[in-house]
Design a protein around this motif. Structure first.
Motif, PDB file in Angstrom:
ATOM      1  N   THR A 368       0.833  -1.206   0.000  1.00 36.16           N
ATOM      2  CA  THR A 368       0.000   0.000   0.000  1.00 36.16           C
ATOM      3  C   THR A 368       0.867   1.254   0.000  1.00 36.16           C
ATOM      4  O   THR A 368       0.601   2.218  -0.730  1.00 36.16           O
ATOM      5  N   GLN A 369       1.936   1.242   0.800  1.00 33.62           N
ATOM      6  CA  GLN A 369       2.859   2.371   0.811  1.00 33.62           C
ATOM      7  C   GLN A 369       3.446   2.600  -0.578  1.00 33.62           C
ATOM      8  O   GLN A 369       3.549   3.745  -1.044  1.00 33.62           O
ATOM      9  N   PHE A 370       3.816   1.536  -1.239  1.00 37.00           N
ATOM     10  CA  PHE A 370       4.382   1.638  -2.589  1.00 37.00           C
ATOM     11  C   PHE A 370       3.385   2.282  -3.549  1.00 37.00           C
ATOM     12  O   PHE A 370       3.742   3.168  -4.340  1.00 37.00           O
ATOM     13  N   ILE A 371       2.136   1.834  -3.490  1.00 38.06           N
ATOM     14  CA  ILE A 371       1.114   2.372  -4.394  1.00 38.06           C
ATOM     15  C   ILE A 371       0.923   3.864  -4.170  1.00 38.06           C
ATOM     16  O   ILE A 371       0.847   4.654  -5.119  1.00 38.06           O
ATOM     17  N   PHE A 372       0.877   4.278  -2.913  1.00 37.45           N
ATOM     18  CA  PHE A 372       0.668   5.698  -2.619  1.00 37.45           C
ATOM     19  C   PHE A 372       1.866   6.548  -3.049  1.00 37.45           C
ATOM     20  O   PHE A 372       1.702   7.701  -3.429  1.00 37.45           O
ATOM     21  N   LYS A 373       3.060   5.974  -2.982  1.00 42.49           N
ATOM     22  CA  LYS A 373       4.248   6.719  -3.422  1.00 42.49           C
ATOM     23  C   LYS A 373       4.374   6.731  -4.937  1.00 42.49           C
ATOM     24  O   LYS A 373       4.796   7.724  -5.530  1.00 42.49           O
ATOM     25  N   ARG A 374       4.006   5.617  -5.572  1.00 39.53           N
ATOM     26  CA  ARG A 374       4.216   5.463  -7.017  1.00 39.53           C
ATOM     27  C   ARG A 374       3.190   6.228  -7.838  1.00 39.53           C
ATOM     28  O   ARG A 374       3.502   6.768  -8.899  1.00 39.53           O
ATOM     29  N   PHE A 375       1.962   6.287  -7.346  1.00 38.96           N
ATOM     30  CA  PHE A 375       0.894   6.899  -8.134  1.00 38.96           C
ATOM     31  C   PHE A 375       0.368   8.143  -7.417  1.00 38.96           C
ATOM     32  O   PHE A 375       0.160   8.132  -6.202  1.00 38.96           O
ATOM     33  N   LYS A 376       0.127   9.172  -8.175  1.00 42.00           N
ATOM     34  CA  LYS A 376      -0.109  10.497  -7.620  1.00 42.00           C
ATOM     35  C   LYS A 376      -1.468  10.639  -6.929  1.00 42.00           C
ATOM     36  O   LYS A 376      -1.551  11.063  -5.783  1.00 42.00           O
ATOM     37  N   ASN A 377      -2.531  10.309  -7.626  1.00 36.43           N
ATOM     38  CA  ASN A 377      -3.888  10.564  -7.128  1.00 36.43           C
ATOM     39  C   ASN A 377      -4.482   9.276  -6.564  1.00 36.43           C
ATOM     40  O   ASN A 377      -5.189   8.541  -7.250  1.00 36.43           O
ATOM     41  N   THR A 378      -4.160   9.015  -5.323  1.00 35.76           N
ATOM     42  CA  THR A 378      -4.475   7.723  -4.719  1.00 35.76           C
ATOM     43  C   THR A 378      -5.197   7.905  -3.396  1.00 35.76           C
ATOM     44  O   THR A 378      -4.901   8.818  -2.628  1.00 35.76           O
ATOM     45  N   ALA A 379      -6.145   7.012  -3.122  1.00 29.67           N
ATOM     46  CA  ALA A 379      -6.846   7.022  -1.831  1.00 29.67           C
ATOM     47  C   ALA A 379      -7.433   5.650  -1.574  1.00 29.67           C
ATOM     48  O   ALA A 379      -7.704   4.883  -2.510  1.00 29.67           O
ATOM     49  N   LEU A 380      -7.620   5.334  -0.313  1.00 25.82           N
ATOM     50  CA  LEU A 380      -8.334   4.114   0.037  1.00 25.82           C
ATOM     51  C   LEU A 380      -9.821   4.325  -0.185  1.00 25.82           C
ATOM     52  O   LEU A 380     -10.331   5.448  -0.105  1.00 25.82           O
ATOM     53  N   LEU A 381     -10.502   3.251  -0.445  1.00 29.30           N
ATOM     54  CA  LEU A 381     -11.945   3.292  -0.645  1.00 29.30           C
ATOM     55  C   LEU A 381     -12.641   3.243   0.714  1.00 29.30           C
ATOM     56  O   LEU A 381     -12.224   2.517   1.621  1.00 29.30           O
ATOM     57  N   GLY A 382     -13.693   4.021   0.852  1.00 30.32           N
ATOM     58  CA  GLY A 382     -14.428   4.038   2.109  1.00 30.32           C
ATOM     59  C   GLY A 382     -15.531   2.994   2.145  1.00 30.32           C
ATOM     60  O   GLY A 382     -15.848   2.333   1.151  1.00 30.32           O
ATOM     61  N   THR A 383     -16.114   2.839   3.303  1.00 35.77           N
ATOM     62  CA  THR A 383     -17.298   2.004   3.478  1.00 35.77           C
ATOM     63  C   THR A 383     -18.077   2.574   4.652  1.00 35.77           C
ATOM     64  O   THR A 383     -17.529   3.319   5.461  1.00 35.77           O
ATOM     65  N   TYR A 384     -19.334   2.232   4.744  1.00 42.79           N
ATOM     66  CA  TYR A 384     -20.172   2.799   5.796  1.00 42.79           C
ATOM     67  C   TYR A 384     -20.483   1.746   6.844  1.00 42.79           C
ATOM     68  O   TYR A 384     -21.023   0.683   6.519  1.00 42.79           O
ATOM     69  N   ASN A 385     -20.140   2.033   8.072  1.00 45.32           N
ATOM     70  CA  ASN A 385     -20.574   1.192   9.177  1.00 45.32           C
ATOM     71  C   ASN A 385     -21.933   1.711   9.626  1.00 45.32           C
ATOM     72  O   ASN A 385     -22.062   2.872  10.025  1.00 45.32           O
ATOM     73  N   THR A 386     -22.933   0.868   9.518  1.00 46.91           N
ATOM     74  CA  THR A 386     -24.292   1.298   9.810  1.00 46.91           C
ATOM     75  C   THR A 386     -24.722   0.884  11.210  1.00 46.91           C
ATOM     76  O   THR A 386     -24.123   0.000  11.833  1.00 46.91           O
ATOM     77  N   PHE A 387     -25.767   1.524  11.699  1.00 49.28           N
ATOM     78  CA  PHE A 387     -26.334   1.161  12.998  1.00 49.28           C
ATOM     79  C   PHE A 387     -27.009  -0.198  12.871  1.00 49.28           C
ATOM     80  O   PHE A 387     -27.940  -0.376  12.088  1.00 49.28           O
ATOM     81  N   GLN A 388     -26.513  -1.166  13.639  1.00 50.18           N
ATOM     82  CA  GLN A 388     -27.134  -2.482  13.683  1.00 50.18           C
ATOM     83  C   GLN A 388     -28.191  -2.502  14.777  1.00 50.18           C
ATOM     84  O   GLN A 388     -28.097  -1.779  15.768  1.00 50.18           O
ATOM     85  N   PHE A 389     -29.215  -3.333  14.590  1.00 50.99           N
ATOM     86  CA  PHE A 389     -30.396  -3.239  15.444  1.00 50.99           C
ATOM     87  C   PHE A 389     -30.061  -3.392  16.925  1.00 50.99           C
ATOM     88  O   PHE A 389     -30.450  -2.556  17.746  1.00 50.99           O
ATOM     89  N   ARG A 390     -29.341  -4.439  17.276  1.00 56.57           N
ATOM     90  CA  ARG A 390     -29.057  -4.651  18.699  1.00 56.57           C
ATOM     91  C   ARG A 390     -28.231  -3.511  19.277  1.00 56.57           C
ATOM     92  O   ARG A 390     -28.461  -3.057  20.399  1.00 56.57           O
ATOM     93  N   ALA A 391     -27.257  -3.050  18.486  1.00 53.03           N
ATOM     94  CA  ALA A 391     -26.394  -1.972  18.975  1.00 53.03           C
ATOM     95  C   ALA A 391     -27.187  -0.694  19.181  1.00 53.03           C
ATOM     96  O   ALA A 391     -27.002   0.010  20.188  1.00 53.03           O
TER      97      ALA A 391
END
Length: 1023
Positions: A368-391
């Motif tokens: 991952t470090q290599f990818i971020f250094k090698r390529f200019k416009n880079t980011a990790l993809l997000g995801t949504y943690n949603t409210f689960q019923f019991r929680a």
């Protein structure tokens, strides 16, 4: 008219999604409005997509706030303005610094300050792009301020966060959850105003009829703003488009790499005509679709991994490509397996292609470090943690101030309806409303985006603890926008392979270990490896060690690579739930059964006897059976994922499927049955190339397990095991001929080590031994050599008495010949309970106290209980610890001769799987080790499972009927009892060697961990 509108991506603030906001605006006659979530852009891209579908103009922005205090609203005039806003927000999210009171100068975005903020800051001069927002509540204030004369800068700023009172109540609850407060304690400045609702546009304009310039200015601002991401043509690739200097050079490089790879991959093939034809076909398609740079970026990542000697696996539908095989992205020959390239890329496919690159769990961060250094416009993809019923029920219970006992009953469903009061019902009412809303943004398991434009062109970014910028949208939005994620994933199986090679080199320096990449074909044809598969002797091997896989391999009599490829997909829930797993087994074992398949299905899928096993089978069936075109068939394949199943395009394809079947004279019942099979795949089936990639890694694991079993099991333990707990892998190592030794201060390391055929368990397994203690021990041993006595150890290693006691109790000083009881007394006197401190090495060894002690001797059983306490398992057989020995000696070998009979057998449980029938009744499957160390399996059907339960780890007396299906034997349980262990001899009242603990706290802790029956309460693997 509305410049400040929130969705539930204003996290723990808003209460509805983007589509609901659009629906609400249309109901209110609002055609142009801005989506502006609080310090967040998660909804923006999907909002633009939805507006495009409904022919609405899309405008986006951000509501900038510090601790819920609104500073200003940024509104993008165009895509560049959106980038400016994203960059500004991201800078502050990354640095965790507060936003400035006044926004910077934006070239392509407007900034709207609420009137109250302008008055508070005393702004005199406004930039051309800065506006003053007036709400219905602040109209009266305006005429008494100097800003009434700023007519060109005045706009309507009416915030919308709720649709109704219910939304407002949910909002207050979300704010209380966010602040961790009782609802009654929630300050007013931490919540929105009840009037933050969208009202019909005529009604809103009526409020401002005395100030028509505000209406005019607001409409003018909205007319000047627009944003577009070409969602109507997702094939406009937003990824990095150029790898070298230009697209022409990119294509030349890809073509050259592909042809260079022929000598590596196909040097033994005489007639290469089919290879060249496939290469040209794929090159043409890849160039036409604009995926050349995509292939080259993956090649660059894999090349770096090879240079670093990292093991990796390229899988996913990308394994269907010969280009991927030639570029060494994958290890699967698509010609040999007749893989369907159109599953990966075709002219009709609108979704992005997909490579999954697996690396060892501890190599991925460097990749991952290599990818971020090698390529200019880079980011990790997000995801949504949603409210689960019991929680959310638990959180709401806290917000309402319910006692913990009530909250526990509510979350477990154990509060009877007649005991519920109004407060309990409110918890459930709003729990159902809040369930599924996004709670916070997290990181996708492995998705990385590499874009041609600046990453902030699409989204603001967060900076999670790992230190890599992360976009605020998920994989589905990325696909819609034409941004193809690069899946850089981690798995422990590759760590096992890598470490086994290293361990073999030092433990058997003269061993001839084959090149694991170059010799895959040889492994596939090795009869001894194939025999392991057919006998399901695959413990520790990647993907094929679970009880379910062991059962399937046995039933299928799998004995070759192609069989394993099919099994890797058949085991998935999609095939199993469709009822076709059993049919596949029948057709595999009994050729006559294959004639029952529909002729068209057999012709489409001859290798799997007319049964859908792989994802591309869905495309084939839809195309050849239902006569859908490939574009519609691909929509159908994508629809196997739950997200897309609700989309209109998928529903249209479903209708088209049945219309076509009727048109072409297909039997209605059969067409419906096939449709149900397609639906049951539900996104769980594998692409054939993906299964083939998994099978390659499985064969590499099997090769190492067959020819270097002890080194392989050591590596397995050092990489966290696998499907089972570490105890089973220790057991498997014993079955492979290893001698297992408890941790030893002269032979053990932080991880498990092997010397010859002896495996020394890791010091890291000792649950309460501190890392710094281990570090000091290893540093002293590495610099000054092995320890020659207990006194030598305590003179060289700064250690406290309680830490020394852990090593003594596990018998780590056994080389001294002194019993652990004697050593514990010596530690008590010599260390005198002093805390360890870092000291310089002593020039002269100090004289330690001499202690005269009686002869003491620790029994084998006492050692076993110490091991259970400190390691989590004993090194002897659990059967040796039973209070009462079994009344028979039946093992798994006796099951064939007992078929159809009810027997009683004893086993140590190693895995429990709980599942439910279609009517939600509980079933349980158990996997046990018999007294000889062999496996046997049990099933408890609902009627029995409702009466019997597993009570943690231990040996069970199992009574049931022996049944057989396809030569796989199991026991249908009718009764089951957990066996008692002997009394822990360390705490027996008549034990003369019972010693004082080194301190009261340790004594109390140890007594809590032990109990008079010796029963264990550990939870077992519930996968």
């Amino acid at each position: 008219m509305y410049l400040n509108n929130h969705t539930y991506y204003s996290l723990r603030y808003g209460t509805y999604d983007e589509q609901s906001l659009i629906d609400l605006s249309l109901q209110c006659g609002v055609k142009h409005f801005v989506i502006t979530d609080i310090n967040n852009t998660s909804a923006c891209l999907n909002f633009v997509r939805l507006c495009t579908l409904q022919n609405l103009k899309s405008i986006v922005g951000i509501d900038f706030r510090n601790d819920n205090k609104q500073l200003y609203v940024g509104i993008a005039r165009n895509n560049l303005g959106f980038q400016e806003l994203n960059s500004f927000l991201s800078d502050h999210l990354h640095s965790k610094k507060t936003l400035p009171d006044r926004a910077p100068i934006f070239k392509h975005a407007y900034v709207v300050y609420p009137l109250e903020r302008v008055m508070e800051m005393g702004i005199v001069r406004l930039r051309e792009s800065e506006k003053i927002g007036i709400s219905t509540a602040s109209i009266r204030k305006l005429i008494f301020t100097k800003y009434a004369s700023y007519k060109d800068h005045l706009v309507i700023l009416q915030t919308t966060s709720f649709r109704n009172k219910r939304d407002y109540n949910a909002h207050r609850l979300l704010r209380a959850i966010d602040r961790n407060l009782l609802l009654s304690q929630l300050p007013e400045d931490q919540q929105g105003h009840p009037n933050d609702k969208m009202i019909p546009v005529e009604e809103l304009q009526e409020h401002f009829k005395s100030l028509p310039e505000l209406i005019e200015n607001t409409e003018k601002l909205l007319q000047q703003c627009s944003i577009d991401f070409n969602f109507d043509n997702a094939q406009l690739n937003e990824n990095q488009q150029i790898f070298t200097e230009n697209k022409e050079d990119d294509f030349k490089l890809l073509s050259q790499l592909a042809h260079d790879g022929i000598n590596l991959r196909y040097q033994d093939v005489v007639d290469k005509t089919a290879i060249y034809e496939r290469i040209e076909k794929e090159l043409t398609t890849v160039k036409r679709k604009g995926f050349v740079a995509y292939f080259l970026i993956n090649w660059e990542i894999c090349r770096y991994a090879r240079e670093r000697n990292y093991f990796y696996v390229g899988r996913g539908s990308g394994a269907n490509s010969i280009l991927a095989y030639l570029l060494q992205i994958t290890e699967v020959d698509p010609i040999d397996l007749d893989l369907y390239f159109e599953r990966f890329i075709n002219d009709y496919r609108t979704s992005p292609p997909d490579f999954d690159l697996d690396f060892s769990w501890d190599d991925r961060e460097d990749i991952t470090q290599f990818i971020f250094k090698r390529f200019k416009n880079t980011a990790l993809l997000g995801t949504y943690n949603t409210f689960q019923f019991r929680a959310v029920i638990r959180e709401l219970g806290k917000v309402f101030g319910l006692p913990k006992s009530d909250i526990d009953k509510l979350t477990s469903g154990q509060l009877p309806a007649h005991e519920m009061d109004d407060m309990h019902r409110l918890v459930f009412k709003y729990g159902n409303l809040i369930q599924g809303m996004p709670n916070y943004i997290s990181i996708h398991a492995g998705g990385i985006l590499i874009t041609q434009k600046n990453i902030h062109y699409y989204s603001a970014t967060d900076l999670p603890p790992k230190g890599f910028a992360t976009v605020q949208f998920d994989m589905h939005i990325a696909e819609d926008a034409g941004i193809h994620k690069f899946d850089i994933l981690a798995q422990r199986g590759l760590g096992k392979i890598r470490d086994t090679v290293s361990i073999v080199k030092y433990n058997q320096p003269n061993a001839n270990i084959k090149d694991l990449r170059a010799c895959v074909k040889e492994f596939k044809e090795d009869p001894e490896i194939n025999a392991m598969i057919s006998q399901a002797k695959c413990i520790g091997c990647f993907y094929i060690e679970s009880p379910a896989m062991r059962m399937l391999l046995s039933k299928l009599r799998t004995h070759d690579y192609l069989g394993l490829v099919a099994a890797s997909s058949v085991i998935r829930p999609g095939v199993a739930q469709s009822g076709m797993m059993r049919e596949y087994i029948l057709r595999t074992r009994y050729p006559e059964r294959r004639k029952q398949a529909h002729p068209i299905m057999s012709s489409i899928m001859p290798d799997t006897y007319g049964i859908m096993v792989y994802q591309e089978d869905v495309i084939k069936v839809a195309h050849y059976y239902a006569k859908l075109d490939l574009g519609a068939a691909d929509v159908l394949r994508r629809g196997m994922s739950g997200k897309y199943r609700s989309r209109e395009e998928f529903k249209a394809v479903e209708k088209q499927y049945f219309d076509n079947c009727k048109k072409h004279g297909r039997d209605d019942k059969q067409a419906k049955e096939i449709w149900e099979q397609i639906k049951s795949f539900a996104g769980y089936a594998f692409a054939k190339g993906h299964s083939a990639s998994y099978a390659v890694e499985s064969y590499q694991s099997l090769y190492l397990k067959r020819y270097f079993p002890l080194e392989y099991m050591t590596a397995t333990l050092n990489n966290g095991g696998g499907f089972y707990r570490p105890e089973l892998y220790v057991h498997e190592a014993k079955m492979c001929g290893a001698t297992i030794e408890a941790p030893c201060i002269n032979n053990s390391d932080f991880q498990n080590t092997i010397k010859g055929t002896t495996i020394y368990l890791a010091l890291g397994y000792l649950k309460e031994l501190e890392k710094r203690t281990i570090q000091r021990l290893l540093e002293s041993r590495n610099f000054d050599g092995p320890f020659n006595s207990f006194d030598d150890f305590i003179n060289r290693v700064p250690i406290s008495a309680d830490q020394a006691a852990i090593l003594i109790r596990i018998n780590a000083f056994r080389f001294t010949g002194l019993d652990r009881c004697i050593l514990l007394w010596q530690a008590y006197f010599k260390l005198n309970k002093k805390t360890a401190v870092d000291v310089q090495s002593k020039l002269f060894a100090p004289q330690n106290k001499k202690v005269n002690l009686p002869q003491l001797k620790t029994s084998k059983l006492e050692h076993a209980f110490e091991q259970m306490e400190l390691l989590g398992f004993p090194l002897c057989s659990h059967f040796e610890l039973l209070a009462q020995q079994p009344d028979n000696d039946l093992t798994h070998k006796d099951l064939p001769s007992k078929k159809g009979k009810t027997i009683t057998i004893y086993g140590y449980v190693i895995n429990i799987k709980t599942t439910h029938t279609s009517n939600r009744k509980r079933m349980q499957f158990g996997t046990f080790l018999d007294r000889d160390g062999g496996f046997f399996d049990t099933v408890m059907f609902p009627q029995v499972a409702s009466k019997l339960r597993f009570r943690g780890s231990g040996i069970y007396k199992v009574t049931g009927k022996v049944v057989e299906e396809f030569d796989f034997y199991s026991i249908e349980v009718t009764h089951m009892d957990k066996m008692d262990y002997i009394q822990d001899p360390r705490y027996a009242e008549d034990n003369p060697q019972t010693i004082h603990r080194l301190d009261k706290q340790t004594s109390l802790r140890d007594r809590r961990l032990g109990n008079s029956t010796g029963k264990r309460s550990d939870e077992v693997n519930m996968n």
